[in-house]
Design a protein around this motif. Sequence first.
Motif, PDB file in Angstrom:
ATOM      1  N   ARG A  99     -16.202  10.241  78.726  1.00 36.71           N
ATOM      2  CA  ARG A  99     -17.223   9.251  78.378  1.00 36.71           C
ATOM      3  C   ARG A  99     -18.623   9.777  78.656  1.00 36.71           C
ATOM      4  O   ARG A  99     -19.553   9.592  77.844  1.00 36.71           O
ATOM      5  CB  ARG A  99     -16.973   7.979  79.180  1.00 36.71           C
ATOM      6  N   GLU A 158     -21.500  10.280  75.923  1.00 31.24           N
ATOM      7  CA  GLU A 158     -22.840   9.718  76.056  1.00 31.24           C
ATOM      8  C   GLU A 158     -23.906  10.801  75.919  1.00 31.24           C
ATOM      9  O   GLU A 158     -24.924  10.605  75.241  1.00 31.24           O
ATOM     10  CB  GLU A 158     -22.963   9.010  77.417  1.00 31.24           C
ATOM     11  N   ILE A 198     -23.962  11.804  72.241  1.00 30.20           N
ATOM     12  CA  ILE A 198     -24.631  10.793  71.415  1.00 30.20           C
ATOM     13  C   ILE A 198     -26.147  10.863  71.608  1.00 30.20           C
ATOM     14  O   ILE A 198     -26.921  10.747  70.652  1.00 30.20           O
ATOM     15  CB  ILE A 198     -24.097   9.390  71.765  1.00 30.20           C
ATOM     16  N   GLN A 233     -28.711  11.625  68.671  1.00 31.45           N
ATOM     17  CA  GLN A 233     -29.810  10.710  68.358  1.00 31.45           C
ATOM     18  C   GLN A 233     -31.163  11.423  68.421  1.00 31.45           C
ATOM     19  O   GLN A 233     -32.028  11.197  67.544  1.00 31.45           O
ATOM     20  CB  GLN A 233     -29.788   9.530  69.331  1.00 31.45           C
ATOM     21  N   ALA A 269     -22.618  10.341  64.514  1.00 32.95           N
ATOM     22  CA  ALA A 269     -23.004   9.316  65.487  1.00 32.95           C
ATOM     23  C   ALA A 269     -22.114   8.082  65.365  1.00 32.95           C
ATOM     24  O   ALA A 269     -21.689   7.500  66.371  1.00 32.95           O
ATOM     25  CB  ALA A 269     -24.474   8.941  65.287  1.00 32.95           C
ATOM     26  N   ALA A 270     -21.836   7.687  64.111  1.00 33.26           N
ATOM     27  CA  ALA A 270     -20.962   6.523  63.921  1.00 33.26           C
ATOM     28  C   ALA A 270     -19.552   6.811  64.434  1.00 33.26           C
ATOM     29  O   ALA A 270     -18.920   5.951  65.077  1.00 33.26           O
ATOM     30  CB  ALA A 270     -20.905   6.143  62.442  1.00 33.26           C
ATOM     31  N   GLU A 273     -19.588   6.660  68.160  1.00 30.30           N
ATOM     32  CA  GLU A 273     -19.643   5.268  68.620  1.00 30.30           C
ATOM     33  C   GLU A 273     -18.277   4.609  68.552  1.00 30.30           C
ATOM     34  O   GLU A 273     -17.861   3.903  69.487  1.00 30.30           O
ATOM     35  CB  GLU A 273     -20.648   4.497  67.769  1.00 30.30           C
ATOM     36  N   ARG A 274     -17.534   4.871  67.472  1.00 28.78           N
ATOM     37  CA  ARG A 274     -16.180   4.318  67.354  1.00 28.78           C
ATOM     38  C   ARG A 274     -15.262   4.895  68.423  1.00 28.78           C
ATOM     39  O   ARG A 274     -14.444   4.161  69.032  1.00 28.78           O
ATOM     40  CB  ARG A 274     -15.607   4.606  65.956  1.00 28.78           C
ATOM     41  N   ALA A 333     -16.150   5.992  71.357  1.00 26.09           N
ATOM     42  CA  ALA A 333     -16.526   5.392  72.641  1.00 26.09           C
ATOM     43  C   ALA A 333     -15.939   3.993  72.782  1.00 26.09           C
ATOM     44  O   ALA A 333     -15.452   3.604  73.858  1.00 26.09           O
ATOM     45  CB  ALA A 333     -18.049   5.351  72.783  1.00 26.09           C
ATOM     46  N   GLN A 334     -15.957   3.215  71.684  1.00 29.79           N
ATOM     47  CA  GLN A 334     -15.364   1.883  71.730  1.00 29.79           C
ATOM     48  C   GLN A 334     -13.857   1.957  71.995  1.00 29.79           C
ATOM     49  O   GLN A 334     -13.301   1.156  72.767  1.00 29.79           O
ATOM     50  CB  GLN A 334     -15.634   1.150  70.408  1.00 29.79           C
TER      51      GLN A 334
END
Length: 439
Positions: free
Chosen positions: A128, A132, A135, A139, A204-205, A208-209, A211-212
């Motif tokens: 994780r 982070e 990501i 970004q 990035a998307a 994010e998925r 990470a979820q």
Amino acid sequence: MHNRLINKVNHLLDRAFPEQRLFLRSEDGTRFIRLSPLTQALGWTGSAAFFAWSIIATAVLLMDSIGSGNFRDQAQREKRLYEQRLQTLSEERDARAIEAAAAQERFNLALAEISEMQSELLSSEERRKELETGIGVIQATLRRTMGERDAATDSLEEMLAAVKDDTQNGTSGSNQTQANATLAFMTDELGRIAAERDLIANNAAEAERFAQDMLYEARLRDERNDQIFRQLEDAVTISLEPLDKMFAKSGMSVDHILDQVRRGYSGQGGPLTPMIMSTRGTGPDPDADRANTILSELDKMNLYRIAAQKMPFGMPVKSGFRFTSGYGYRWGRMHNGTDFAAPIGTPVYAPADGVVVSAAWSSGYGRLIKIQHEFGIETRYAHLSRMNVQKGQRVSRGDRIGDIGNSGRSTGPHLHYEVRVGGKPINPMVYIKAAKDVL
């Protein structure tokens, strides 16, 4: 004078017993025997006395027969009751031993799962953190790329405006060619930057998925950990409660016993080490605290197991006996132990680990064995017919140390069993009853 006294007595008894004649007829003639009042009185008195004696003797014999029959029946019933009770206690002890072994196996499996889950949790935390960081880098790169795209767009617009002005002012052909080349380069670069921007946006998307998904898996793992912890806590509580009661009923300081066992570990399983995990400065981990609490309770159970082997919670006689005399005053004298009546040759077992400090003849005790246990406890076994151990020998709980006999001052075959703490006798049933529902 003697005849005169007899005549006087006959005269007094004549009214109650008048003189009788007993005629005896034979072939030679008829004869008679005269029965005086005194003779009749003596005959009747003797007959009455004999009759009364016969009635009393018969009644005594009948009562003795009935009483002995009742005593035998009662003894048989008590013997069967004791044997059934011992059988029940033995079955319960075996069941508790099986449950304890199963619980220990479940504890080992659960601890292995906890260790594996903690490792997975640490690796997921690392992933994780990496996600982070990734990501953040994506970004930042996206912002930088979008800034470069905006700058390139502004530059392209300025160049297009300049080309347009040059065209309107009739600029030379070489300048026109250079402007067209620059325009083509800028167009290609803008296309590349747009494609890179789309790729970064997709990454990035996707991050994010991911990470979820990691958060969802961590939540499921926490729920599973909580369920496992609850089951372990319940199992530890159920297993530890009867042990707490057993040692509390022994009358000795439980904390002192456990501290002494903890100081004297000798290859029988050391203390369970608490789990120490890095919290990265975020405070204590609740799962680690719960796991350490369970490990502490398991360590206490292990200490209880070792202490139980060293204290006389076991039975010195396991079958075919009955209790005859308990601890306390008997016939005005103190009886310092408990008697187990059984046939000669019935095995006698050590109720706990210890060292034989004496195995010899001892006056009224007859053949006597003394065993020294931990915590200042000594047990004694008297009136034996045979001794299977020697002074200095180390014995374990359940070892056969001798046989029941009738030696010394004894009224019948039995085992006189004593427990002494610090040299003072105590009631052996304290330990036997304390372990009734556990061992």
